[in-house]
Structures are given as structure tokens and as C-alpha cells.
Design a protein around this motif. Structure first.
Motif, mmCIF file in Angstrom:
data_model
loop_
_atom_site.group_PDB
_atom_site.id
_atom_site.type_symbol
_atom_site.label_atom_id
_atom_site.label_comp_id
_atom_site.label_asym_id
_atom_site.label_seq_id
_atom_site.Cartn_x
_atom_site.Cartn_y
_atom_site.Cartn_z
ATOM 1 N N ASN A 184 -1.889 16.744 -13.042
ATOM 2 C CA ASN A 184 -3.131 16.371 -12.355
ATOM 3 C C ASN A 184 -2.972 16.636 -10.995
ATOM 4 N N TRP A 185 -4.198 16.572 -10.079
ATOM 5 C CA TRP A 185 -4.411 16.577 -8.824
ATOM 6 C C TRP A 185 -3.594 15.689 -8.028
ATOM 7 N N ASP A 186 -2.894 14.779 -8.646
ATOM 8 C CA ASP A 186 -1.995 13.408 -7.942
ATOM 9 C C ASP A 186 -0.752 13.653 -8.039
ATOM 10 N N ALA A 187 -0.434 14.723 -8.658
ATOM 11 C CA ALA A 187 1.035 14.938 -9.006
ATOM 12 C C ALA A 187 1.731 15.292 -7.652
ATOM 13 N N THR A 188 2.868 15.062 -7.407
ATOM 14 C CA THR A 188 3.731 15.267 -6.402
ATOM 15 C C THR A 188 4.064 16.727 -6.188
ATOM 16 N N PRO A 189 4.317 17.091 -5.072
ATOM 17 C CA PRO A 189 4.400 18.598 -4.934
ATOM 18 C C PRO A 189 5.652 19.111 -5.702
ATOM 19 N N GLN A 190 6.765 18.261 -6.015
ATOM 20 C CA GLN A 190 7.985 18.802 -6.697
ATOM 21 C C GLN A 190 7.337 18.714 -8.475
ATOM 22 N N ASP A 191 6.439 17.742 -8.858
ATOM 23 C CA ASP A 191 5.952 17.767 -10.315
ATOM 24 C C ASP A 191 5.172 19.169 -10.295
ATOM 25 N N THR A 192 4.348 19.387 -9.413
ATOM 26 C CA THR A 192 3.558 20.286 -9.479
ATOM 27 C C THR A 192 4.200 21.612 -9.655
ATOM 28 N N LEU A 193 5.257 21.923 -8.719
ATOM 29 C CA LEU A 193 6.100 22.959 -8.683
ATOM 30 C C LEU A 193 6.811 23.298 -10.175
ATOM 31 N N VAL A 194 7.271 22.117 -10.792
ATOM 32 C CA VAL A 194 7.988 21.998 -12.173
ATOM 33 C C VAL A 194 6.891 22.582 -13.372
ATOM 34 N N ALA A 195 5.587 22.190 -13.152
ATOM 35 C CA ALA A 195 4.653 22.442 -13.939
ATOM 36 C C ALA A 195 4.363 23.964 -13.955
ATOM 37 N N TYR A 196 4.039 24.419 -12.618
ATOM 38 C CA TYR A 196 3.705 25.835 -12.215
ATOM 39 C C TYR A 196 4.738 26.636 -12.909
ATOM 40 N N ASN A 197 6.081 26.202 -12.754
ATOM 41 C CA ASN A 197 7.166 27.239 -13.019
ATOM 42 C C ASN A 197 7.015 27.216 -14.687
#
Length: 350
Positions: free
Chosen positions: A61-74
Motif C-alpha cells: 500500500n501507499w503507506d509502506a516503508t521505502p524498504q518494503d516498497t522496494l522488496v515488493a517491486y523487486n
């Protein structure tokens, strides 16, 4: 009032500035209307087609931390490469990796949808795909999607039908079938459809009106056998043979074949939906970008240091700004020839 008494509102400098402001404001409203009109026209064109897609979603979701966002993206990026290598296995991969309930059952397959029935980023990507094509990563408030377009078909005009339903909620399938066949026999003998619907139909909401249903097109009812039978009827008053669905058994009568709405028919409704839905953000962003371009706005990459000194008290006007010292007072943005540093904007907010 005091300014008016002194005649300040009649000064040429004031009148010139006010006229410029009015002109700028009117241009922005005109531009906003133009963007809205383009999105309404786009929505109308898309409403003519229904799409079927499969997808793989990695939650973020939009509230995810940058680290979690990067994990999801990868993770999503790796899965996309996997399905590109073996596109025929898209649904097998979805069943294994899709992050939503009952993924092993849905295997990523979604029902047909048309305009406004999906979040706008997903809808836009899907409508720009060819059948069989796999999208790049699509970011929505749910996370990262990989979309495959399975089918696209024209949206048929909404039909109006009446039906008599014998449900299988309380009767066995065989008993329900026997009852519907008895009703079919009564229709052949000339008994009025409306009377039989009122007396026997288990769909009480329509039964009291002689079985009359709201207009629908294919995909609206999520009952393909019923929809196929209804759209197979070709003449007003024509009655179908008994049709079985997951709800029970039905007999259907065609009341009206309907017509496709014109743009003029739909324009007011679509305009309201564009202004109320997530498309409104697209319009606002486009207008804001236009204003920035006209004013010569340029931001500089030092916002994070300034944001670090802000807190929630800024919203109730209790925030107190402590000026930055010398080199720390960095350039935040420019508008035309005017420059604004941290201390300028901080003083403004306070």
C-alpha cells in the motif's frame, strides 16, 4: 472596507493586477474543463468494450516503508520476467504467487469489466493492451500488478427481460426442474406469464412485478447461462426454454432489446463520475502541472531536510519555525525569477 474608502480598489496598479489574476484563473478553469472533457470522451469510448484480464498482485500500500516498497517491486519485477519467459503458464504462476484470498482457486483470473469498474491505473493499462499481451508493472493503492489481457468484447445494449425462477435453495435440483417444466407447460397452454411469475417465482423482488427485471448487459448479472439465454432471444415477447443457473431454473421473456446510448445520453453521468472518482486526481494534477509550467516553477532536490522539521502542529497553526543557519538555508523552489529558500517558506507557513 477601509481600503475601499481610501479608493485603493480603483488604483490602476490594483486593477491591472486583478485583471491578470482573473485572466489566469479563467485560463485554469478552461484548461480543467478541457482535461475533464478529454477524460469523459475516453470513458465513453472505453464503455463500448468489456475486458477480461488475469493478474498477479504483490501487495504494497501507499503507506509502506521505502524498504518494503522496494522488496515488493523487486519481487513483482522477477515474477514479470518469469511470466514473459513462459506466458502460457501465467495462471499457474498467479496461483502460486498472487497475494490475495483464494488465489489457488481464482488463479489470477478476473471477471469481465468495463470503464469505472477497476481503479484507474489498472483500467488504463488493460485498455491499452492487445489480447495475450502482458503489461509492465502497474502501481495502484493495492500494490504492484502484472496484467494479462485475456479477451475484449463489445458491450451489448442493455436488455430488459422478465423471468420466472424456481430456486434450488429449498428444493432439490430435480424437484426444481420438475416445477419449472410444469410452469413451461402452463405457458404453452396460454396462462399469462405475469400471473405465473407472481404466483410461483422464487425471486420475490421481481415476481410482484410480473417477473420484470432491471435492464442489464452481458457480465452485469455474473450468471452466464442466464445472460446467454436472454441475449439469444430475438423478438419482443419471445420466451426461452427453461435455463439452469447456480441460482436455480429460469424461464425468460424478452421485453425490450435496448439501444446503445449516445455520447450525449451519457455525457452528464460520465462527467459526474470523472469528477468524483480517482480520475479527479488526474485532472487536478494536469491543471497543477499546467500552472507550474506557465509560472516557470522549478523545485530543487532539498525538500527532505525541510520536511524533517515539520510536524502535525502545522495543521492547527501552532507550529513555530526556527530559521535555518546560513549554508543550511537551501533553495527550495523558484517561480519565474523569484527564489524561495527554506527560511522564506518556513516564515510563510508559520
Amino acid at each position: 472596507e477601509a481600503a475601499k474608502e481610501q479608493g485603493l480598489d480603483q488604483r490602476q496598479s490594483y486593477l491591472t493586477d486583478f485583471a491578470k489574476y482573473q485572466e489566469q484563473l479563467s485560463r485554469n478553469y478552461v484548461y480543467e474543463d478541457n482535461v475533464t472533457a478529454q477524460m469523459v470522451e475516453q470513458a465513453y469510448k472505453r464503455s463500448k468494450e468489456s475486458l477480461k484480464t488475469s493478474h498477479i498482485l504483490i501487495l504494497c500500500n501507499w503507506d509502506a516503508t521505502p524498504q518494503d516498497t522496494l522488496v515488493a517491486y523487486n519481487k513483482a519485477k522477477e515474477l514479470r520476467q518469469m511470466v514473459l519467459n513462459t506466458p502460457d503458464n501465467f495462471n499457474d504462476i498467479a496461483a502460486k504467487y498472487l497475494e490475495e484470498p483464494k488465489a489457488d482457486e481464482s488463479r489470477g483470473s478476473l471477471d469481465h469489466f468495463t470503464v469505472f469498474e477497476m481503479v484507474y491505473p489498472y483500467e488504463s493499462v488493460a485498455y491499452n493492451l492487445k489480447v495475450g499481451e502482458i503489461s509492465d508493472l502497474v502501481r495502484t493503492q493495492f500494490g504492484y500488478h502484472i496484467v494479462k489481457l485475456e479477451d475484449r468484447r463489445p458491450v451489448l445494449p442493455k436488455r430488459t427481460v422478465s423471468h420466472i425462477m424456481i430456486g434450488t435453495r429449498f428444493d432439490s435440483l430435480d424437484t426444481a426442474k420438475d416445477r419449472i417444466m410444469e410452469i413451461s407447460g402452463l405457458l404453452e397452454k396460454g396462462v399469462a406469464f405475469e400471473d405465473l411469475a407472481k404466483q410461483y417465482s422464487d425471486d420475490k423482488n421481481t415476481g410482484i412485478n410480473g417477473g420484470l427485471m432491471r435492464p442489464f448487459t452481458k457480465g452485469d448479472l455474473k450468471a452466464p447461462p442466464f445472460e446467454d439465454a436472454a441475449f439469444a432471444l430475438t423478438q419482443k415477447g419471445q420466451i426461452s426454454a427453461p435455463v439452469q443457473t447456480r441460482f436455480g431454473w429460469h424461464i425468460i421473456r424478452l421485453e425490450d432489446m435496448g439501444k446503445s446510448p449516445t455520447f450525449e445520453d451519457e455525457e452528464e453521468r460520465l462527467t459526474k463520475m470523472v469528477k468524483l472518482g480517482d480520475r479527479a486526481k488526474i485532472v487536478t494534477t494536469a491543471v497543477s502541472q499546467k500552472i507550474k509550467e506557465e509560472l516557470g516553477f522549478q523545485a530543487y532536490p532539498y525538500k527532505s531536510s525541510f520536511m524533517a522539521v515539520l510536524n502535525d502542529s502545522v495543521f492547527n497553526r501552532k507550529w513555530r519555525f526556527v530559521p535555518f543557519e546560513n549554508k543550511e538555508n537551501r533553495l527550495l523552489f523558484t517561480i519565474g525569477t523569484k527564489t524561495y529558500f527554506y527560511n522564506d517558506f518556513g516564515a510563510y507557513l508559520e
